[in-house]
Design an enzyme around this catalytic site. Structure first.
Site, mmCIF file in Angstrom:
data_model
loop_
_atom_site.group_PDB
_atom_site.id
_atom_site.type_symbol
_atom_site.label_atom_id
_atom_site.label_comp_id
_atom_site.label_asym_id
_atom_site.label_seq_id
_atom_site.Cartn_x
_atom_site.Cartn_y
_atom_site.Cartn_z
ATOM 1 N N ARG A 1 0.857 -1.182 0.000
ATOM 2 C CA ARG A 1 0.000 0.000 0.000
ATOM 3 C C ARG A 1 0.897 1.237 0.000
ATOM 4 O O ARG A 1 2.002 1.221 0.548
ATOM 5 C CB ARG A 1 -0.911 0.021 1.234
ATOM 6 C CG ARG A 1 -2.033 -1.000 1.190
ATOM 7 C CD ARG A 1 -3.129 -0.554 0.234
ATOM 8 N NE ARG A 1 -4.248 -1.478 0.223
ATOM 9 C CZ ARG A 1 -4.404 -2.470 -0.634
ATOM 10 N NH1 ARG A 1 -3.476 -2.688 -1.545
ATOM 11 N NH2 ARG A 1 -5.462 -3.247 -0.591
ATOM 12 N N GLU B 1 -2.922 8.274 -4.161
ATOM 13 C CA GLU B 1 -3.282 7.884 -5.533
ATOM 14 C C GLU B 1 -4.530 8.630 -6.013
ATOM 15 O O GLU B 1 -5.454 8.859 -5.239
ATOM 16 C CB GLU B 1 -3.531 6.370 -5.580
ATOM 17 C CG GLU B 1 -2.274 5.559 -5.260
ATOM 18 C CD GLU B 1 -2.546 4.062 -5.198
ATOM 19 O OE1 GLU B 1 -3.679 3.637 -5.490
ATOM 20 O OE2 GLU B 1 -1.627 3.314 -4.856
ATOM 21 N N HIS C 1 -0.921 1.171 -9.798
ATOM 22 C CA HIS C 1 -1.616 0.228 -8.902
ATOM 23 C C HIS C 1 -2.290 -0.892 -9.697
ATOM 24 O O HIS C 1 -3.510 -1.035 -9.700
ATOM 25 C CB HIS C 1 -2.649 0.964 -8.040
ATOM 26 C CG HIS C 1 -3.022 0.196 -6.802
ATOM 27 N ND1 HIS C 1 -3.482 0.823 -5.668
ATOM 28 C CD2 HIS C 1 -3.024 -1.140 -6.516
ATOM 29 C CE1 HIS C 1 -3.742 -0.093 -4.736
ATOM 30 N NE2 HIS C 1 -3.472 -1.292 -5.240
#
Length: 313
Positions: free
Chosen positions: A232, A261, A279
């Protein structure tokens, strides 16, 4: 089950959305001007929530949906779900483990290779016509490099297995030492970083692992070390990572996740020793379908009073 209200928190996967629409009464969070509008109009109609690693079910949502019985997450990570509140209210929680393990582990190895061998930079070198002016610079080999893994769970173990195929010595840090493994265990991340050349983040995000990659860890890894993050974004103290790369205190980084993000620190965009991905750890057609089927299977099991496929709470 067509009358059972299910809330989809954000667009995730066309197949998943289509199947939810066919099997349940689907509410799309983004169809409403605000969360309050949705809650005001349909709070008593929604019995399930489907979230992911971006939008899950926080305390506000849980309190606003008194009929909620289950949260089925289209992800492995559950940091966007208030698990404590779910337990208090008897709300079941499921995720999608195992089905994405191989893809994420594959991507971790791809990031290592791309970072060490400067694959993205080499590609740009050819496309720009620079090869006609001379050969590309020499890079760094992967085979035999020592790999440290933070989190030796399903994904961390799969990464270790792959790295062994490159004759890499493996060491790791986890909350506890894992029985039945020959990998060297370090009780602290700083010790792990001091004894490896490539440091891979593969642990769950918890309050304890937030910014687990900090200045001390980066300095321990050193100017030839590489950080790989497929966990993460909040695992890494981004300003510290950027300053270490700018100052040459860290050799490189391969990042699939970021703190805020889809925003990425501007400084990273110009760095050739950094590989940036949007991602996409589990981002294959096959795996996303498997994840969707697991979400659907958990919902159907719950509403048919059958055992959940992948229960967390």
């Amino acid at each position: 089950m067509e009358s059972i209200g299910v809330l989809l928190t954000c667009p995730m996967n066309p197949y998943l959305e289509q199947e939810l629409d066919k099997r349940f009464k689907l509410f799309r969070f983004w169809d409403f001007p605000s969360a309050n509008d949705l809650f005001r109009e349909h709070s008593n109609s929604i019995r399930a929530v489907v979230g992911n690693s971006f939008i899950g079910a926080d305390a506000q949502m849980i309190e606003a949906l008194p009929k909620m019985e289950i949260v089925s997450s289209f992800s492995v990570g559950l940091d966007k779900i208030d698990l404590v509140r779910c337990k208090e209210k008897g709300i079941r929680v499921t995720n999608t483990p195992d089905v994405l393990t191989e893809d994420v582990a594959d991507l971790a190895l791809a990031l290592i290779l791309a970072t060490l061998r400067r694959i993205c930079e080499s590609d740009r070198y050819v496309r720009s016509g620079s090869w006609k002016k001379g050969d590309f610079k020499l890079t760094t080999k992967f085979t035999g490099k020592s790999v440290g893994i933070i989190g030796l769970g399903r994904i961390g173990s799969a990464i270790a297995k792959r790295a062994e195929g490159f004759s890499c010595p493996i060491s790791y840090h986890s909350r506890t030492e894992k029985p039945g493994t020959n990998y060297k265990y370090y009780p602290s991340v700083v010790e792990l970083a001091s004894n490896c050349q490539i440091l891979v983040v593969a642990c769950a995000l918890t309050p304890e692992t937030r910014h687990i990659i900090n200045r001390e860890v980066i300095n321990a890894l050193g100017p030839k070390g590489v950080v790989i993050n497929i966990g993460r974004g909040l695992h890494v103290d981004e300003p510290e990572l950027v300053s270490a790369l700018v100052e040459g205190r860290l050799g490189g980084a391969g990042l699939d996740v970021f703190e805020n993000e889809p925003n990425v620190p501007e400084e990273l965009l110009a760095m050739d020793n950094v590989v940036l991905l949007p991602h996409v750890g589990s981002g294959t057609v096959e795996t996303r379908k498997d994840m969707a089927d697991l979400v659907l299977g958990n919902l159907e099991a719950h509403f048919l009073n059958k055992p959940l496929l992948t229960p967390v709470v």
